[in-house]
Design an enzyme around this catalytic site. Structure first.
Site, PDB file in Angstrom:
ATOM      1  N   GLU A  63      -5.066  -1.460  -2.667  1.00  0.00           N
ATOM      2  CA  GLU A  63      -3.681  -1.009  -2.580  1.00  0.00           C
ATOM      3  C   GLU A  63      -3.394  -0.182  -3.835  1.00  0.00           C
ATOM      4  O   GLU A  63      -3.494  -0.697  -4.956  1.00  0.00           O
ATOM      5  CB  GLU A  63      -2.771  -2.228  -2.518  1.00  0.00           C
ATOM      6  CG  GLU A  63      -1.380  -1.988  -2.000  1.00  0.00           C
ATOM      7  CD  GLU A  63      -0.649  -3.308  -1.838  1.00  0.00           C
ATOM      8  OE1 GLU A  63       0.404  -3.445  -2.479  1.00  0.00           O
ATOM      9  OE2 GLU A  63      -1.149  -4.198  -1.119  1.00  0.00           O
ATOM     10  N   ASP A  90       9.420  -4.411  -8.916  1.00  0.00           N
ATOM     11  CA  ASP A  90       8.266  -4.831  -9.698  1.00  0.00           C
ATOM     12  C   ASP A  90       8.679  -5.511 -10.993  1.00  0.00           C
ATOM     13  O   ASP A  90       9.714  -5.196 -11.590  1.00  0.00           O
ATOM     14  CB  ASP A  90       7.383  -3.611 -10.007  1.00  0.00           C
ATOM     15  CG  ASP A  90       6.725  -3.076  -8.754  1.00  0.00           C
ATOM     16  OD1 ASP A  90       5.943  -3.820  -8.155  1.00  0.00           O
ATOM     17  OD2 ASP A  90       7.003  -1.927  -8.368  1.00  0.00           O
TER      18      ASP A  90
END
Length: 258
Positions: free
Chosen positions: A48, A59
């Site tokens: 990924e 994040d």
């Protein structure tokens, strides 16, 4: 070249899939090809690739730092695609691009999909693309370029919506282990209730669990009920903090899978 995301690939007997995330352009701008080959050669099943963005709100601090460093290093979408094209014939496992919708739209959505196809990308994860917009404006374009699209679900997502997002997804369904940001140490990774609920829904896509998986114990725990696990923060931390990251990164992946 067997790098397509498919149920056959994911459900091969006696295998639990390890998906490793890293942010492109980290630790250095030109490291992408080496990292891709290292991840593949160390035994991971999927890769990924994070597309750097100036405001990665989903994040945690480690991956936020990676985004900042990548952009400071000069990584752009065009440079990333150029790097991917150099090694696309060497990478035999599926590649998935993950990121936010604004840079994709700035690049041009159809142009982006065309570049993905030409760069060996199998699928996309864009968490801030609403499902309704996906159905209305983007689904047909993705299909035309042979790209899978993967939606995310959380423990707070209702069964009805999980089934809906599963119906839209192809390749696999990304089950976030909690509603927190990436990298948080959350109990849901080891809590079987969420995984049991997902298993009971008989979803059409294999389920991969992400957020908070840091070691082999976590990976084995989540893959008792899921087809695979996604590790990002723990791997990115190695890239950010170690000058000799090549050896440490390879050893880390092997410690999870072997």
């Amino acid at each position: 070249m067997d790098n397509n995301i498919s149920a056959d690939n994911i459900h091969r007997p006696n295998t639990k899939k390890l998906n490793i995330y890293f942010t492109a352009g980290v630790p250095n701008l030109g490291d992408t090809a080496e990292i891709l080959k290292l991840i593949q050669n160390s035994g991971a099943d999927f890769i990924e690739i994070g597309m750097p963005y100036s405001d990665p709100v989903a994040d945690g601090p480690v991956i936020q730092k990676a985004h900042e460093r990548s952009l400071a290093n000069g990584m752009t979408m065009a440079k990333l695609f150029a790097q991917l094209k150099l090694v696309k014939d060497e990478i035999k496992i599926p590649l998935v691009l993950m990121g936010y919708i604004n840079p994709v739209l700035s690049f041009g959505f159809e142009k982006f999909c065309s570049e993905c196809r030409d760069s060996g990308i199998s699928g996309l994860i864009i968490p801030d693309l609403p499902p309704v917009e996906y159905e209305k404006s983007y689904r047909q374009i993705l299909a035309a370029y042979g790209l899978n699209f993967i939606f995310l679900v959380t423990p707070e997502t209702s069964d009805e919506r999980i089934r809906y997002l599963d119906s839209l997804s192809s390749g696999f369904l990304y089950a976030v282990s909690s509603s927190s940001t990436t990298g948080n140490d959350n109990k849901e990774v080891k809590n079987g209730d969420y995984l049991n609920r997902l298993s009971a829904l008989s979803l059409k896509n294999p389920v991969f669990i992400g957020f908070g998986i840091k070691d082999r114990t976590d990976f084995e725990s989540v893959t008792e009920k899921a087809a695979g696990g996604i590790i990002g923060t723990a791997f990115v931390k190695i890239l950010l903090e170690n000058k000799d990251w090549q050896q440490k990164a390879g050893d880390f992946i092997r410690s999870i899978k072997n």
